[in-house]
Design a protein around this motif. Sequence first.
Motif, mmCIF file in Angstrom:
data_model
loop_
_atom_site.group_PDB
_atom_site.id
_atom_site.type_symbol
_atom_site.label_atom_id
_atom_site.label_comp_id
_atom_site.label_asym_id
_atom_site.label_seq_id
_atom_site.Cartn_x
_atom_site.Cartn_y
_atom_site.Cartn_z
ATOM 1 N N UNK B 305 0.840 -1.209 0.000
ATOM 2 C CA UNK B 305 0.000 0.000 0.000
ATOM 3 C C UNK B 305 0.874 1.258 0.000
ATOM 4 N N UNK B 306 1.940 1.216 0.803
ATOM 5 C CA UNK B 306 2.814 2.392 0.895
ATOM 6 C C UNK B 306 3.567 2.657 -0.406
ATOM 7 N N UNK B 307 3.766 1.612 -1.181
ATOM 8 C CA UNK B 307 4.503 1.771 -2.445
ATOM 9 C C UNK B 307 3.580 1.752 -3.660
ATOM 10 N N UNK B 308 2.345 2.050 -3.424
ATOM 11 C CA UNK B 308 1.347 1.985 -4.486
ATOM 12 C C UNK B 308 1.737 2.893 -5.669
ATOM 13 N N UNK B 309 2.029 2.321 -6.845
ATOM 14 C CA UNK B 309 2.452 3.164 -7.982
ATOM 15 C C UNK B 309 1.360 4.121 -8.451
ATOM 16 N N UNK B 310 0.099 3.796 -8.153
ATOM 17 C CA UNK B 310 -1.001 4.662 -8.598
ATOM 18 C C UNK B 310 -0.938 6.046 -7.930
ATOM 19 N N UNK B 311 -0.274 6.069 -6.761
ATOM 20 C CA UNK B 311 -0.174 7.359 -6.075
ATOM 21 C C UNK B 311 0.742 8.322 -6.826
ATOM 22 N N UNK B 312 1.487 7.777 -7.756
ATOM 23 C CA UNK B 312 2.367 8.637 -8.561
ATOM 24 C C UNK B 312 1.741 8.993 -9.900
ATOM 25 N N UNK B 313 0.468 8.669 -10.037
ATOM 26 C CA UNK B 313 -0.186 8.933 -11.321
ATOM 27 C C UNK B 313 -0.405 10.442 -11.506
ATOM 28 N N UNK B 314 -0.625 10.818 -12.751
ATOM 29 C CA UNK B 314 -0.907 12.224 -13.060
ATOM 30 C C UNK B 314 -2.376 12.499 -12.721
ATOM 31 N N UNK B 315 -2.598 13.461 -11.832
ATOM 32 C CA UNK B 315 -3.970 13.802 -11.427
ATOM 33 C C UNK B 315 -4.645 14.666 -12.475
ATOM 34 N N UNK B 316 -3.860 15.585 -13.014
ATOM 35 C CA UNK B 316 -4.398 16.487 -14.028
ATOM 36 C C UNK B 316 -3.237 17.071 -14.831
ATOM 37 N N UNK B 317 -3.540 17.481 -16.033
ATOM 38 C CA UNK B 317 -2.513 18.126 -16.849
ATOM 39 C C UNK B 317 -2.924 19.575 -17.092
ATOM 40 N N UNK B 318 -2.066 20.489 -16.665
ATOM 41 C CA UNK B 318 -2.325 21.923 -16.824
ATOM 42 C C UNK B 318 -1.810 22.378 -18.184
ATOM 43 N N UNK B 319 -2.244 23.538 -18.674
ATOM 44 C CA UNK B 319 -1.723 24.035 -19.965
ATOM 45 C C UNK B 319 -0.202 24.199 -19.935
ATOM 46 N N UNK B 320 0.325 24.452 -18.761
ATOM 47 C CA UNK B 320 1.778 24.591 -18.593
ATOM 48 C C UNK B 320 2.075 24.630 -17.115
ATOM 49 N N UNK B 321 3.342 24.613 -16.736
ATOM 50 C CA UNK B 321 3.640 24.684 -15.300
ATOM 51 C C UNK B 321 3.214 26.032 -14.705
ATOM 52 N N UNK B 322 2.854 26.035 -13.437
ATOM 53 C CA UNK B 322 2.537 27.287 -12.743
ATOM 54 C C UNK B 322 3.756 27.638 -11.908
ATOM 55 N N UNK B 323 4.363 28.770 -12.257
ATOM 56 C CA UNK B 323 5.613 29.137 -11.595
ATOM 57 C C UNK B 323 5.422 30.415 -10.789
ATOM 58 N N UNK B 324 5.997 30.419 -9.627
ATOM 59 C CA UNK B 324 5.987 31.634 -8.808
ATOM 60 C C UNK B 324 4.961 31.554 -7.694
ATOM 61 N N UNK B 325 5.362 32.081 -6.553
ATOM 62 C CA UNK B 325 4.498 32.007 -5.364
ATOM 63 C C UNK B 325 3.181 32.751 -5.549
ATOM 64 N N UNK B 326 3.232 33.894 -6.230
ATOM 65 C CA UNK B 326 1.999 34.674 -6.367
ATOM 66 C C UNK B 326 0.956 33.939 -7.204
ATOM 67 N N UNK B 327 1.391 33.338 -8.294
ATOM 68 C CA UNK B 327 0.440 32.599 -9.142
ATOM 69 C C UNK B 327 -0.105 31.384 -8.384
ATOM 70 N N UNK B 328 0.769 30.719 -7.663
ATOM 71 C CA UNK B 328 0.318 29.549 -6.897
ATOM 72 C C UNK B 328 -0.647 29.966 -5.779
ATOM 73 N N UNK B 329 -0.329 31.115 -5.157
ATOM 74 C CA UNK B 329 -1.224 31.632 -4.110
ATOM 75 C C UNK B 329 -2.601 31.928 -4.674
ATOM 76 N N UNK B 330 -2.643 32.510 -5.863
ATOM 77 C CA UNK B 330 -3.932 32.786 -6.514
ATOM 78 C C UNK B 330 -4.672 31.489 -6.843
ATOM 79 N N UNK B 331 -3.905 30.504 -7.313
ATOM 80 C CA UNK B 331 -4.531 29.218 -7.682
ATOM 81 C C UNK B 331 -5.121 28.516 -6.450
ATOM 82 N N UNK B 332 -4.368 28.527 -5.368
ATOM 83 C CA UNK B 332 -4.832 27.850 -4.141
ATOM 84 C C UNK B 332 -6.062 28.561 -3.573
#
Lengths: 65, 500
Positions: B305-332
Amino acid sequence: MVITINEKEIEIFDGARVENGLLKYSEEECRAVQAGEKKVVDKNDNPVDLEGELSDGSVLFIKEL
Amino acid sequence: MNRKKSKFRTIANPAAVLLILFLFSGAVNCPANRQDAETEITIFHINDAHSRIDNFARIAYLIKKEKQENPNVFFVNAGDNFSGNPIVDQYEPKGEPMRAVLNLSGTDVLTLGNHEFDYGQELLKKFMQEANFPIICANIAVPAGAIIPQPKPYVILKTKEGIRIALLGLVQISRRTGIPSTHPAKIKGLTFSYGVDTAKNYRFLKDKSDVFIALSHLGYMSDEKLAREMGELDIIIGGHSHTLMVNPVTINDVLITQAGSYARYIGRVDITIKDGKITGKKSSLIKVEDIKGEIPGIKEKITAFNNNPRLNRVLTTLPGPVKGEDLLGNLITDALRKIHHLDIGIHNRGGTRSGRLPKDVRLKDIYTLLPFGNDIVSIEMTPAEIEGIFRYDFERFNHVELYVSGITYTVKHTAQKRFISVDVRLMNGKPLDKNKTYKVGINDYLVSAYKFKHRDAGKSLDTTIAETFIQYLQQEKNVTEGLDEERIRTALAGQKNKEK
């Protein structure tokens, strides 16, 4: 709800945990508990952990280890 | 006349007379006097494991060994087995690893805790169906046609000598909301009554058992009240407050015990019965890491269970990476506000780690970004109260720490970084309505540690920011739209130029 820490009454949101109560009481004391330098006990001197869920009227004390 | 004659004939039947004498002697309905020898019963208990499965190979070993040595050994669970570890909480289906280890550990009965509802009723139903032990709760009413079945309020376990142990299940209810501490959407359609009040309807269990136990997820404070008001009980095995009862308490001759949390300790209650009466009861705690043995098969399962490979699956694909604290703060904060249908979302910079979310978002990225397990609290706030939180924030740090969604704000300050004022506006540029209150979602750290006035103490939404963020990324489309909006500004008094 209202809880008591070191005999000081604290009003806190419904569903709060021990850590929330400590932060509201004193951030410094909370950090000391998080660092393992102090512990939290109830009125019977039984330890409670930071994730313990608080109820209205909960009575806690912060103590040296 | 004929009826009387017929009745007499039935009663006069010698076998029937013996049966009636047997029944009236109390040998069936009254548990007393069934045995002369002293009987020892041991009840092991845990509570508030909160998805921590790692210790269950040891726990199962102890229970198996004790049950082999003494048939009068039982293992009971006082609730809150779920929520607190992504290995279990993000499994598909959610909670499956904990369900598995509970089934393998010799559990005899489990009471519902407030966090048993966290995955929703479909998964609770699955848990109730697949558990190889009864799940009890007296203070829940499930309407006809609901997803989950109505749990039995109590069970009566029997020893090999026929000694009866009644266990009454009780779940915590908030005095303010009248529901258990879980997200309200998770318990839609279910109704609850206060545990201590409900328990009193089951005083009759005293006469149906030799040992009467409340398997309580009410929390220690309520357990005390229950003991004071219901002397019919012999023992309360508790949970919810995560109290490690190294000093067990007896009130009104009711022994109260609880075994901390996270399956780090297992509680043990030893009961002695002679002539149908309890002659001794005591409780103690065993540190699980001191148990010298594990069941290998369970250990292997836990490792898997602890090594479950599914936990490393991709949850979602964004248009691109979100970089920077301000953008991440807005997203959260967008996630917080939109998922919980709030007017305003607020989150602090310190509640976030890592300044980047990759294009392909995996579970580990979420928990790296939001590692603190903070819950979300909803508070009804006036515009003045909202301004108060931004004022405290600036005065505390001499800069702004708070990300927002649903509003923008500008802090005006002196050259010495002394706070002057804050201007809070809606996204359309209009000021907040002074005659209105706003539903503000904010993390529990900020509500607790920040000093700002708010008449409404607030209410936990019983979900973490990380869980909310996962839900948002999986459920919503175009989550990165509008992220580059300038929502936070600081302005030096007397100067027009604004700086972030």
